[in-house]
Scaffold this motif. Structure first.
Motif, PDB file in Angstrom:
ATOM      1  N   LYS A 249      -2.174  -9.767  12.055  1.00  0.00           N
ATOM      2  CA  LYS A 249      -2.340  -8.809  10.965  1.00  0.00           C
ATOM      3  C   LYS A 249      -3.681  -9.050  10.276  1.00  0.00           C
ATOM      4  O   LYS A 249      -4.281 -10.126  10.404  1.00  0.00           O
ATOM      5  CB  LYS A 249      -1.199  -8.936   9.958  1.00  0.00           C
ATOM      6  CG  LYS A 249       0.161  -8.533  10.535  1.00  0.00           C
ATOM      7  CD  LYS A 249       1.237  -8.487   9.461  1.00  0.00           C
ATOM      8  CE  LYS A 249       2.560  -7.986  10.052  1.00  0.00           C
ATOM      9  NZ  LYS A 249       3.615  -7.859   9.026  1.00  0.00           N
ATOM     10  N   SER A 252      -6.739  -9.248   4.732  1.00  0.00           N
ATOM     11  CA  SER A 252      -6.710  -8.575   3.437  1.00  0.00           C
ATOM     12  C   SER A 252      -7.248  -7.162   3.563  1.00  0.00           C
ATOM     13  O   SER A 252      -8.417  -6.964   3.928  1.00  0.00           O
ATOM     14  CB  SER A 252      -7.527  -9.345   2.403  1.00  0.00           C
ATOM     15  OG  SER A 252      -7.662  -8.597   1.214  1.00  0.00           O
ATOM     16  N   ASP A 253      -6.410  -6.172   3.247  1.00  0.00           N
ATOM     17  CA  ASP A 253      -6.835  -4.788   3.228  1.00  0.00           C
ATOM     18  C   ASP A 253      -7.870  -4.564   2.131  1.00  0.00           C
ATOM     19  O   ASP A 253      -8.893  -3.904   2.337  1.00  0.00           O
ATOM     20  CB  ASP A 253      -5.607  -3.896   3.002  1.00  0.00           C
ATOM     21  CG  ASP A 253      -5.928  -2.423   2.970  1.00  0.00           C
ATOM     22  OD1 ASP A 253      -5.694  -1.737   3.976  1.00  0.00           O
ATOM     23  OD2 ASP A 253      -6.416  -1.929   1.926  1.00  0.00           O
ATOM     24  N   SER A 317       0.891 -18.791  13.242  1.00  0.00           N
ATOM     25  CA  SER A 317       2.207 -18.146  13.309  1.00  0.00           C
ATOM     26  C   SER A 317       2.870 -18.296  14.669  1.00  0.00           C
ATOM     27  O   SER A 317       4.093 -18.137  14.793  1.00  0.00           O
ATOM     28  CB  SER A 317       2.078 -16.651  12.978  1.00  0.00           C
ATOM     29  OG  SER A 317       1.424 -15.947  14.023  1.00  0.00           O
ATOM     30  N   GLU A 498      -1.833  -3.808  10.548  1.00  0.00           N
ATOM     31  CA  GLU A 498      -1.354  -3.764   9.176  1.00  0.00           C
ATOM     32  C   GLU A 498      -1.828  -5.011   8.445  1.00  0.00           C
ATOM     33  O   GLU A 498      -2.134  -6.026   9.059  1.00  0.00           O
ATOM     34  CB  GLU A 498       0.171  -3.687   9.148  1.00  0.00           C
ATOM     35  CG  GLU A 498       0.734  -2.426   9.789  1.00  0.00           C
ATOM     36  CD  GLU A 498       2.255  -2.402   9.758  1.00  0.00           C
ATOM     37  OE1 GLU A 498       2.841  -3.415   9.307  1.00  0.00           O
ATOM     38  OE2 GLU A 498       2.836  -1.398  10.182  1.00  0.00           O
ATOM     39  N   SER A 500      -1.592  -8.320   6.019  1.00  0.00           N
ATOM     40  CA  SER A 500      -0.628  -9.400   5.811  1.00  0.00           C
ATOM     41  C   SER A 500       0.253  -9.108   4.591  1.00  0.00           C
ATOM     42  O   SER A 500      -0.198  -8.516   3.609  1.00  0.00           O
ATOM     43  CB  SER A 500      -1.382 -10.718   5.602  1.00  0.00           C
ATOM     44  OG  SER A 500      -0.534 -11.715   5.109  1.00  0.00           O
ATOM     45  N   GLU A 501       1.503  -9.532   4.677  1.00  0.00           N
ATOM     46  CA  GLU A 501       2.428  -9.308   3.558  1.00  0.00           C
ATOM     47  C   GLU A 501       1.954 -10.010   2.289  1.00  0.00           C
ATOM     48  O   GLU A 501       2.244  -9.558   1.175  1.00  0.00           O
ATOM     49  CB  GLU A 501       3.832  -9.822   3.909  1.00  0.00           C
ATOM     50  CG  GLU A 501       4.525  -9.060   5.024  1.00  0.00           C
ATOM     51  CD  GLU A 501       4.120  -9.525   6.405  1.00  0.00           C
ATOM     52  OE1 GLU A 501       3.210 -10.397   6.496  1.00  0.00           O
ATOM     53  OE2 GLU A 501       4.681  -9.038   7.401  1.00  0.00           O
ATOM     54  N   ALA A 502       1.203 -11.085   2.446  1.00  0.00           N
ATOM     55  CA  ALA A 502       0.738 -11.838   1.276  1.00  0.00           C
ATOM     56  C   ALA A 502      -0.519 -11.245   0.647  1.00  0.00           C
ATOM     57  O   ALA A 502      -0.958 -11.700  -0.414  1.00  0.00           O
ATOM     58  CB  ALA A 502       0.471 -13.289   1.677  1.00  0.00           C
ATOM     59  N   GLU A 504      -3.137  -8.820  -1.323  1.00  0.00           N
ATOM     60  CA  GLU A 504      -3.087  -8.005  -2.531  1.00  0.00           C
ATOM     61  C   GLU A 504      -3.242  -6.532  -2.177  1.00  0.00           C
ATOM     62  O   GLU A 504      -3.927  -6.173  -1.214  1.00  0.00           O
ATOM     63  CB  GLU A 504      -4.204  -8.409  -3.493  1.00  0.00           C
ATOM     64  CG  GLU A 504      -4.084  -9.813  -4.057  1.00  0.00           C
ATOM     65  CD  GLU A 504      -2.986  -9.920  -5.090  1.00  0.00           C
ATOM     66  OE1 GLU A 504      -2.633  -8.889  -5.691  1.00  0.00           O
ATOM     67  OE2 GLU A 504      -2.460 -11.034  -5.276  1.00  0.00           O
ATOM     68  N   LYS A 505      -2.623  -5.658  -2.994  1.00  0.00           N
ATOM     69  CA  LYS A 505      -2.771  -4.227  -2.806  1.00  0.00           C
ATOM     70  C   LYS A 505      -4.174  -3.791  -3.207  1.00  0.00           C
ATOM     71  O   LYS A 505      -4.754  -4.316  -4.158  1.00  0.00           O
ATOM     72  CB  LYS A 505      -1.735  -3.477  -3.634  1.00  0.00           C
ATOM     73  CG  LYS A 505      -1.759  -1.967  -3.428  1.00  0.00           C
ATOM     74  CD  LYS A 505      -0.694  -1.279  -4.263  1.00  0.00           C
ATOM     75  CE  LYS A 505      -0.753   0.241  -4.072  1.00  0.00           C
ATOM     76  NZ  LYS A 505       0.252   0.954  -4.905  1.00  0.00           N
TER      77      LYS A 505
END
Length: 549
Positions: A249, A252-253, A317, A498, A500-502, A504-505
């Protein structure tokens, strides 16, 4: 969340493939010119039929640096926009894409004919006072306006998506595509002004002379962001595609979006660092733009950090141990990863060379030498080209509903290695002999057997050998493209990672385009308004046109 599309609309696939295949046609023609140019410079070939060395130099630069890249980028961006904004393009966006393709192809055909007829031997930068035929400059207008049409198509598709998805964050690929085309359109305003208001009237004889410093300033207002027009699609692949290819993933977006905004802001008002040796421009304004140039280092380092963080996160992972154990978990036998990753690695020395070129004192040493040519080939002809090749291996099958075979992966990896070996010889020799003083933009000569020039010759031979290996790489890539077109039927994913779940938006302000364009306009005015007014108000008598070859 991007919907899982099984296939592309055939009308969109046709538009994308038209651009991609024309790009590789231009690559092949430019490669022929390039290998002949290298053999001449190495003293290993005498050109037949009155062909001029500088004709080849112009054709090589225009076809590979301008035409190959522009067509490929537009095709790639249209494919990604269709993939991430609902699965297909709007009819108006598709029609604008075809209009742009037609105008660019008409312009490319006319410009190529003029170069081959020796009526436009003005090198890739078409620097005044070298003078081409009016048809060549008019052809450039067609190419630029055609690219604008394609850009407007992307903007319209994006705007429609935002209206129908209020409150949603734009898919990152489309966000990056908008930044790339926005930068391109703002940057090409400079070269459009140069061509329309200086070069065309001058070439038609409506005016006798041209303001050389102003024309070069307008060109480099466009010329440096052109480098990032090449690089940003490669960065899109590195940020968005490669993490998906390796099974991971994005780190960071938000960081990726911020880096693209910084590239937009700091890639345009920096053209003077290409004119550090140019008389007629105040050193104060050169210094201002050098400072802005070094600001581009920040998003470049952010990109490097984000990419290797993505690699390490994925490796950990799946059980990687130790400091560099994650390297073993990367898919080295997958050409979709291997070719772009090699491009990433080469960008490390390429970027370092850029810092040297942008430093005033060091630039004085290397400016007019083959060092600069070697740097150029590391950036666009290696980092960018290898990434584009890596994209091609999945993009064509995705468009056609086909899939790669293990043989195609092996062929792609071999082609990548051949390309890197060729570039090691050619660009390495260019960098080295440039430091020894060998000039760029010159055909074969020993300067009446000057001891210095004779000492350069082994490096020129190495350049020719490297160029020949690179041309073999071009032929191999064309063969690979043909194999992809006839690959077995199947499904190939358009890889979009996508975050990472961690992570920030992403802040909403990142899509406040009025803010960022406003900041960019201020930076451009600060960097250019006073020196351009000075160039105009203190203009000399100007220069008549010259045709030296």
């Amino acid at each position: 969340m991007i919907q899982n599309l099984k296939s592309f609309d055939r009308r969109d696939s046709a538009l994308v493939l038209a651009h991609i295949l024309f790009a590789f046609f231009a690559l092949f023609l430019g490669g022929i010119a390039g290998v002949m140019q290298g053999l001449v410079r190495g003293g290993m070939l005498a050109l037949p039929m009155g062909i001029g060395y500088y004709q080849l130099l112009t054709a090589h630069g225009v076809l590979m640096a301008l035409i190959f890249t522009t067509y490929f980028i537009i095709g790639f961006l249209y494919a990604g926009v269709a993939r991430t904004l609902g699965g297909r393009l709007l009819p108006i966006a598709r029609n604008l894409g075809w209009l742009g393709f037609g105008l660019m192809t008409l312009g490319t055909a006319i410009a190529t004919v003029e170069i081959l007829l020796n009526r436009a031997t003005v090198l890739y930068t078409f620097y005044a006072p070298l003078k081409a035929s009016p048809a060549f400059y008019i052809a450039l207008v067609f190419v630029v306006v055609g690219s604008w049409m394609s850009g407007f198509g992307i903007f319209i598709n994006y705007r429609y998506w935002k209206k129908t998805h209020r409150g949603e964050t734009t898919p990152i690929f489309t966000f990056m595509a908008v930044v790339t085309m926005l930068m391109w359109i703002i940057a090409t305003l400079g070269v459009a002004i140069e061509v329309l208001f200086q070069l065309i009237p001058w070439s038609l004889g409506w005016v006798d002379t041209v303001n050389v410093v102003l024309s070069r300033t307008l060109f480099w207002y466009f010329g440096h962001p052109l480098v990032y027009f090449w690089l940003l699609p490669a960065y899109m692949c590195w940020y968005v595609v490669i993490p998906k290819v390796i099974g991971g993933k994005m780190f960071s977006d938000a960081l990726a979006r911020l880096s693209f905004i910084m590239f937009l802001l700091f890639s345009i008002p920096v053209g003077f660092h290409h004119q550090l040796m140019e008389p007629g421009i105040s050193n104060v304004w050169k210094f201002v733009q050098v400072v802005l140039t070094f600001m581009v280092v920040i998003p470049s380092l952010m990109t490097a950090f984000s990419l290797f963080a993505s690699f390490e996160m994925h490796g950990r992972s799946v059980g990687a141990k130790g400091l560099f154990g994650w390297l073993k978990k990367l898919p080295w036998k997958d050409v979709r990863f291997f070719a772009p990753f090699m491009g990433m690695l080469i960008f490390i020395p390429a970027g370092a060379g850029g810092l040297i070129n942008a430093s005033h004192e060091l630039n004085a040493i290397v400016h007019n030498t083959l060092w600069v040519t070697g740097h150029f080939h590391l950036t666009v002809a290696t980092s960018v080209a290898l990434t584009f090749f890596g994209i091609t291996y999945w993009l064509i099958p995705a468009m056609l509903g086909r899939e790669m075979t293990p043989l195609m992966h092996r062929m792609g990896i071999i082609q990548t290695i051949v390309w890197m070996v060729g570039m090691f010889f050619m660009s390495g020799a260019m960098h080295t002999v440039g430091l020894l003083g060998s000039p760029r933009r010159t055909a074969f000569t020993t300067y009446q057997d000057s001891a210095d020039a004779v000492g350069w010759m082994p490096y020129h031979v190495a350049m020719a050998i490297g160029g020949t290996i690179l041309f073999i790489g071009v032929v191999m890539m064309i063969i690979n493209v043909v194999m992809l077109l006839s690959a077995p039927k199947g499904e190939t994913e358009f890889p979009i990672a996508e975050a990472s779940e961690a992570a920030e938006k992403s802040p909403a302000i990142f899509e406040r385009w009025g803010v960022w364009v406003g900041v960019l306009v201020v930076l451009i005015l600060v960097a250019y308004s006073v020196p351009v007014m000075d160039i105009i108000s203190n203009a000399s008598v100007g220069s008549k046109g010259f045709k030296t070859w």
